[in-house]
Design a protein around this motif. Sequence first.
Motif, PDB file in Angstrom:
ATOM      1  N   UNK A 536      -7.762 -18.727  -4.498  1.00 36.23           N
ATOM      2  CA  UNK A 536      -6.375 -18.599  -4.924  1.00 36.23           C
ATOM      3  C   UNK A 536      -5.673 -17.504  -4.130  1.00 36.23           C
ATOM      4  N   UNK A 537      -4.443 -17.755  -3.794  1.00 37.11           N
ATOM      5  CA  UNK A 537      -3.630 -16.769  -3.093  1.00 37.11           C
ATOM      6  C   UNK A 537      -2.252 -16.758  -3.728  1.00 37.11           C
ATOM      7  N   UNK A 538      -1.788 -15.570  -4.058  1.00 34.55           N
ATOM      8  CA  UNK A 538      -0.479 -15.422  -4.700  1.00 34.55           C
ATOM      9  C   UNK A 538       0.502 -14.765  -3.736  1.00 34.55           C
ATOM     10  N   UNK A 539       1.763 -14.733  -4.157  1.00 28.05           N
ATOM     11  CA  UNK A 539       2.829 -14.117  -3.369  1.00 28.05           C
ATOM     12  C   UNK A 539       3.296 -12.869  -4.104  1.00 28.05           C
ATOM     13  N   UNK A 540       3.360 -11.760  -3.374  1.00 31.15           N
ATOM     14  CA  UNK A 540       3.745 -10.490  -3.987  1.00 31.15           C
ATOM     15  C   UNK A 540       5.227 -10.475  -4.329  1.00 31.15           C
ATOM     16  N   UNK A 541       5.618  -9.466  -5.091  1.00 31.43           N
ATOM     17  CA  UNK A 541       7.039  -9.203  -5.273  1.00 31.43           C
ATOM     18  C   UNK A 541       7.574  -8.597  -3.983  1.00 31.43           C
ATOM     19  N   UNK A 542       8.891  -8.513  -3.879  1.00 30.07           N
ATOM     20  CA  UNK A 542       9.518  -7.992  -2.669  1.00 30.07           C
ATOM     21  C   UNK A 542      10.449  -6.822  -3.020  1.00 30.07           C
TER      22      UNK A 542
END
Length: 921
Positions: A536-542
């Motif tokens: 699994x790979x998620x996307x960070x906040x910016x």
Amino acid sequence: MPTRPTAGRRAIEVLLQAELPRGEGRRLVLVDAVYDTGDQEAEQEFTVRVDGRNRRVRVTDQDSVLGIVDAWQRHSTEEDPDGDDILVVTGTVPGDQLGWDLRAHAVRRRPLAVDRADIVRQLFAATDLDTRMIGETWLLDALLDAEPVNGWPRAGTLLTRDRAVRALLAARLRLGDTTADTLDLDADTLFAWSRTPSGPALFAALPATERAGLSEWLTRAIGPAAPVLLALAAEKRGADALPMGVLASAVLSSATAEAAGFALGALFGSAFDSYDALRPFADAATGVLTRWIAQAESSGPQHTEMRDRVFAVLDRADQLATESRLTGQIGADRLLPSGYLSRLRALAATLDGPAAPAEAALRELTEHQLANLNATSTETARTAVRLVRWLNTPLPDTESTARAVHRHLASSCWADVGTAVLAEGDISRDTAVGQAYHRLIGAVRARRARLDETFARKLAVWTETASQQAPGGALLIEDVLAEAAAPLARDGGRPLVLVLDGMSADVAVQLAGALDRRAWTEVVPKPPPGAEVTRQAAVSMLPSLTTVSRASLLCGKPTEGGQSAERAGFTALWKKRHREARLFHKGGYEGPPGHRLAPELLESLASDAIVGVVLNTIDDALADGREGARGRWTPDDIGKLPDLLNAARDYGRPVVLVSDHGHVLDRTPRDSRPTETNRSEETDRAEGARWRTGPAGDGEIELAGPRVRTAGGRITAAWREDLRHSARQAGYHGGASLAEVTVPVITLVPSAGLIPAGWTLLPPERTAPDWWNGDEATPLPPQPHVPVPEPRETEPDRRALETTRPRPVAAPRTPTTGERTVQTPQYRAQREFVRLAPGDKAVAAVLDALLEAGGKLSPGAVAAAAQGATGKSQRNPERFVTVLERLLNIDGYPVLQLVESGRTVQLDKALLHQQFPGDQT
């Protein structure tokens, strides 16, 4: 006049001990031999023990009758209260010239002959002597002269010549033990002896006749390599015998061997007789070094003395090659360090082109006998070739943000791993190799920059609308705990959430790869039918910062804040799921003196609460410079991570390893300034190392939308890794590159019983991309076949087609080896005795997958092969393999077995065909 034999002190002592008890009190002993005094005076005095008492002995060597008479008269008139003093007269006077008046005072009334053979027999307490020794004066004299202080060991009934020579070798040359009944002599022993501090010097100091005799015996015992070695030892060059043999082997196996004859002759001197004599010596030397190398490889990295022994010899061989101007003849020799370096340079020269030449050069390098002893250098070279493969694969399309971060974790982050390895440089410090690695790093970074630029543009579009309610197909960081930890918490599960602040995807795959697979099993959600299992790979906040990404991760919603906000949010997140939770930050989980971990943490781990721990090692390393010196990571590099994993296993807790954001490293030269962007000082402002406000310049992208949590929801973030707006550190985060935005998620369970429903294990073979494994890749078990239904046709159309279209006839399919095996009578009979045996399809699929993989797979891959054939998940791979062993190992023959401490399933193809002969076509 015939030459009289010689007799040394020991021969006289043995003679006296044998004759004096029968001497009837006589004090004169005439010996028919010349006394061998060595460097001593002609007359010597010593004490000999006879019949339990010490007798003082004076030895005089006389060459005339008058001298003998005078010596006896002086001795007989000297005061001797006990009457124990003995006069021994040796010399060249024949016994028949001595008068009876003198001989009457002598033991046996005549000169006594010195029988060396009989004396040697007595010294060894033997009944008989090997007849071959009687005429070997050199051996008998040497045995008399070399007798140890404690005497020779008892030889038994017969003293053989070989036993005597072995004892002499031990006493004279320290080659073995005089007390041993046997001496295990081979080329290894002799070459090892040649490298002892005193061995060759002792040989050189022997009399020429003794050296010749020992050389003859050693040649017969060891082989034709001995004469050259001993000739070098006699010339006091024994310490170089092994390096010279290795060098000779390299020269003789080269294409220019004949041209190097003069140089070899000059190097070996009188020890060089001919090529025919030199070849056995050279072959023996390389054989010894080959065995030494194998011992050094198997001894482990902690035992460096064996490795040092090998390189001491080989480095000296290379030095001799330079001194003798033979370097040009040995080329890329497969044993010498110079040959390894030559092959390494040849590999470096291929790194700017296609993959095939680089792979061929890598094979040449790994076939060098020092490849494993130069493990670090070889692995660095292997990594370089991996990167060449990656550069020669098509550049993937970035269909979406979700697809990009998944592909980064599965593939392109491994290019970052390889870059970190190459950035450390080669241990050889060779300039040509270093320059080649530098160019390769540049090519990889240029390609990564293209990926990052494409990703940044997709990210900008996705960010405008992406939210928890509409994630656009991506796993959001605020949903990670719900997607990865919550399934582990079902039915009373107690996951441990370990947040490694700043852990990028390349660090994550290194840490996961270094875990003990016997203790931890990595699991992932089951993929859709036909898709491969992936992490699994998620996307960070910016921007990708701790204050926004970590807070959002732990709170389960977009937010920002510090530790107090994270603790409150973590507790509230799990309270909604009716579970207690505790979160520990730095300082809260580290134990006081005498404790590995804080008692409060251990108490929480023992409870039913969900526990989270934040580890800051990686993020801290970006500021203190650790990453700049070394880019490789292991669990031991993360403070308290091994202790936390051990504690989780002890308490039966599954583990989620997750990050809040990644990072990029600063690989710019130390004396360079950060790359400047085109911006107006009035309209923009740097907010962090990798983000600011204002219009985007070269290497930047403007981001806006609900996922941008600072600066009013609009920022300018850098995607190019060499951009920064702060003082130099080892690395940075906050930008929009794949390495910073991708959040890796690694899920681990300590036992198969903790795999949640809807999840499956991830075989180690599926964790690295194909280009990373390359020729070493293990073929993976096939994925489940998902039939695709054909478009439905109307009933009239079908009837019409049946009358006009011929029915296709399927070609008969040849059964696989696995399918044939499970149909054999032997297998069917064995299956009757195995309880809960898996189905034939599963067993056949496992056998076929193992055969395709060359006979070895991990237990997880074996279980995946069975699942691929049946669709049924094997929740305990080790137990599944145990059942397969009972099915296939008829009468205990190991057709299939777990090896390497349970990490690998091994299939013996030959035994498989032997035990199940019906499986062969």
